[in-house]
Design an enzyme around this catalytic site. Structure first.
Site, PDB file in Angstrom:
ATOM      1  N   PRO A  42       0.763  -1.077  -0.145  1.00 34.78           N
ATOM      2  CA  PRO A  42      -0.051  -0.078   0.044  1.00 34.78           C
ATOM      3  C   PRO A  42       0.939   1.305  -0.018  1.00 34.78           C
ATOM      4  O   PRO A  42       0.352   2.189   0.371  1.00 34.78           O
ATOM      5  CB  PRO A  42      -0.898  -0.312   1.243  1.00 34.78           C
ATOM      6  CG  PRO A  42      -0.013  -0.857   2.130  1.00 34.78           C
ATOM      7  CD  PRO A  42       1.004  -2.004   1.347  1.00 34.78           C
ATOM      8  N   GLU A  43       2.194   1.118  -0.300  1.00 35.74           N
ATOM      9  CA  GLU A  43       3.026   2.369  -0.425  1.00 35.74           C
ATOM     10  C   GLU A  43       2.515   3.622  -0.952  1.00 35.74           C
ATOM     11  O   GLU A  43       2.453   4.503  -0.503  1.00 35.74           O
ATOM     12  CB  GLU A  43       4.258   2.007  -0.890  1.00 35.74           C
ATOM     13  CG  GLU A  43       5.337   1.159  -0.165  1.00 35.74           C
ATOM     14  CD  GLU A  43       4.942  -0.323  -0.108  1.00 35.74           C
ATOM     15  OE1 GLU A  43       4.033  -0.744  -0.579  1.00 35.74           O
ATOM     16  OE2 GLU A  43       6.309  -0.994  -0.028  1.00 35.74           O
ATOM     17  N   VAL A  44       1.974   3.344  -2.124  1.00 32.55           N
ATOM     18  CA  VAL A  44       1.524   4.644  -2.982  1.00 32.55           C
ATOM     19  C   VAL A  44       0.272   5.213  -2.185  1.00 32.55           C
ATOM     20  O   VAL A  44       0.191   6.691  -2.470  1.00 32.55           O
ATOM     21  CB  VAL A  44       1.127   4.404  -4.406  1.00 32.55           C
ATOM     22  CG1 VAL A  44       2.401   4.193  -5.359  1.00 32.55           C
ATOM     23  CG2 VAL A  44       0.064   3.293  -4.521  1.00 32.55           C
TER      24      VAL A  44
END
Lengths: 254, 283
Positions: free
Chosen positions: A130-132
């Site tokens: 879920p980085e972005v």
């Protein structure tokens, strides 16, 4: 002080357990450094035939522990570079590596999962990058995930963020094996025993040959990836999103 | 669709969303009676729309590794086809009428397709193809140029171009980056057309909506999710992935195009095209 990586040896199977269950095994700098040392010791030990990587408690790994380093670019950079080196260390082991993933593997934790040759999980697990969503660029994970599930699926997974369940991860190829949660450890054990029984030289040669064929992750790409990720984390977009997540401002409105 | 600014170039329109999908644009192929086939008018429109997208996405005016996209930049691009087809590929009727045995029209279609695919992929925006029906040959290449492909079970994807004596090599680099070398080889060599479910299993498609009617809403939801991501993180991630997968490297794209061009103007090429065109209803 409790050890951050628990090491267990049995019949040539070395099990490294991330041992910070109270923080869902989040990767703080001390944890990542302990992992790097444990991997170096594993590579140097001729008695080890198989590596199993797992997490103590309910979750394999909640990802990078960004608390406390959000506004410390130097420490953040060190964490990313050390994690990138851990990935290279796992890839270059002569012995096969199995990730045994219970509960969740998020971000950098899911990166470790994708780095291992084999990854075992259960249908209900939550896995992904879920980085972005947080304004972070999953640059270190990208080259590893591309080699694991192909560039096209890696692109879709990294750009859409979020998490998927174990069944979907298995369909995508991120998990290579699926077992019922209750049987996860025993399934990992029997997989490890089967690999330990294989010809060590044959497995090492096969791993090296596969690495050659897929143009092995080189240290320079991984360093650039860590630099890139560190630069994006230090930008205003990520800083704002991370602060909102880790330090919610006191609410003054109703 | 939401109120927005729409521009049209022949059979191609480009809508800039201004309300609920602010930050997104939709490129639509609009020649539904002819299944959005690629001929000169469609290529003209596609090239003009991509040029406009390059401006709206601020392509070349920020570096995603060190800067954020401008606040008003388009960050998400949807690509769709009006009617029952996404795009049926090159206009075979026109190609069959080309009297020149060197097939200069076919060669120009290949060059223009290669150019559109590269430019679409190089945009600093996340792109998504919405495939409700046939996306064949050049049409499939256009869908694969996008970062994401959404489809429904009725979708039909593939590169059935050997029947017209043509090599689909031009589509190789982007297709291999999408589905891996093995699946790309199988699709390009067999010319097989796969349905939505099989396309999902192979990785040609990333998400499957239950039917064509719900596909459109599904695409809007995914677009809204993408718009909520960190714009700079998304732009930097795309750029990094493009660098790692090498799918639009100039040398690879150029040799792939040359391989396809080498199959134009062959002695049997025109007659294969004409026979494929005259038997089109029977396939």
């Amino acid at each position: 002080m409790p050890e951050l990586i628990h090491i267990d040896d049995r019949d040539g199977i070395r099990t490294l357990s991330l041992n910070r269950p109270e923080a869902r095994n989040a990767l703080s700098l001390p944890v990542i450094e302990a992992l790097e040392s444990a991997l170096a010791a594993t590579a140097a030990d001729p008695a080890v035939r198989v590596l199993v990587l797992r997490g103590e408690g309910k979750s394999f790994c909640a990802g990078m522990d960004l608390r406390g380093v959000i506004d410390d670019p130097v420490r953040m950079g060190t964490m990313l570079h050390t994690l990138a080196r851990c990935s290279l260390a796992i890839r270059s082991l002569r012995v096969p590596a199995i990730a045994c993933v219970r509960g969740a593997a998020i971000g950098g934790g899911c990166g470790l999962m994708a780095t291992c040759d084999l990854a075992l999980t259960h249908a209900e697990a939550r896995l992904g990058y879920p980085e972005v969503d947080l304004g972070i660029c999953p640059a270190v994970v990208a080259p590893i995930l591309m080699r694991r599930i192909g560039a096209g699926r890696a692109r879709a997974m990294l750009l859409t963020g979020g998490v998927v369940d174990g069944t979907e991860a298995h369909r995508l190829g991120l998990a290579t094996h699926l077992a019922p949660e209750a049987d996860l450890e025993s399934a990992a054990r029997s997989l490890a025993e089967r690999l330990a029984a294989g010809g060590a030289e044959a497995i090492a040669t096969t791993k090296a040959w596969l690495a050659d064929l897929e143009s092995e992750l080189d240290a320079q790409t991984m360093r650039r990836a860590a630099d890139l990720s560190a630069r994006i984390i230090q930008g205003p977009e990520a800083q704002q999103r991370l602060r909102a997540k880790f330090a919610p401002p006191p609410r003054t409105d109703g | 669709m939401s109120a927005g600014r729409t521009q049209a170039w022949g059979p191609v329109t480009l809508e800039l969303h201004q309300q609920d999908l602010h930050g997104a644009a939709t490129l639509t192929l609009r020649d539904p009676e002819r299944r959005n086939v690629m001929g000169p008018p469609l290529f003209d429109g596609l090239e003009a729309a991509i040029l406009q997208l390059e401006q709206w996405t601020a392509a070349g005016r920020f570096h995603p590794f060190s800067e954020s996209p401008p606040d008003d930049a388009v960050r998400v691009v949807l690509v769709r086809g009006e009617g029952s087809a996404f795009c049926a590929g090159f206009d075979l009727g026109l190609l069959a009428e080309d009297p020149d045995p060197a097939q200069p029209l076919l060669a120009s279609f290949l060059r223009r397709l290669g150019g559109c695919v590269r430019r679409l992929r190089a945009l600093p925006a996340t792109s998504m193809a919405v495939v409700q029906g046939p996306a064949l040959a050049g049409g499939c290449a256009l869908a694969m140029a996008c970062d994401l492909t959404l489809a429904c079970p009725e979708a039909r994807l593939g590169y059935p171009v050997h029947a017209i004596g043509l090599s689909p090599a031009v589509s190789g680099p982007v297709l291999a980056a999408r589905v891996g070398a093995g699946a790309a080889r199988s699709l390009l060599v067999s010319g097989e057309i796969v349905d939505g479910a099989r396309a999902l299993a192979m990785g040609l498609v990333h998400q499957l909506a239950p039917d064509p009617a719900s596909l459109h809403d599904h695409a809007r939801q995914v677009a809204a999710q993408l718009l909520a991501k960190g714009p700079r993180a998304l732009a930097a991630t795309r750029r990094w992935l493009l660098e790692l997968d090498g799918s639009i490297d100039a040398a690879a794209c150029s040799s792939a195009l040359q391989a396809s061009l080498a199959t134009t103007g062959s002695p049997g090429g025109r007659s294969m095209l004409q026979s494929a065109w005259s038997s089109r209803g029977r396939r």
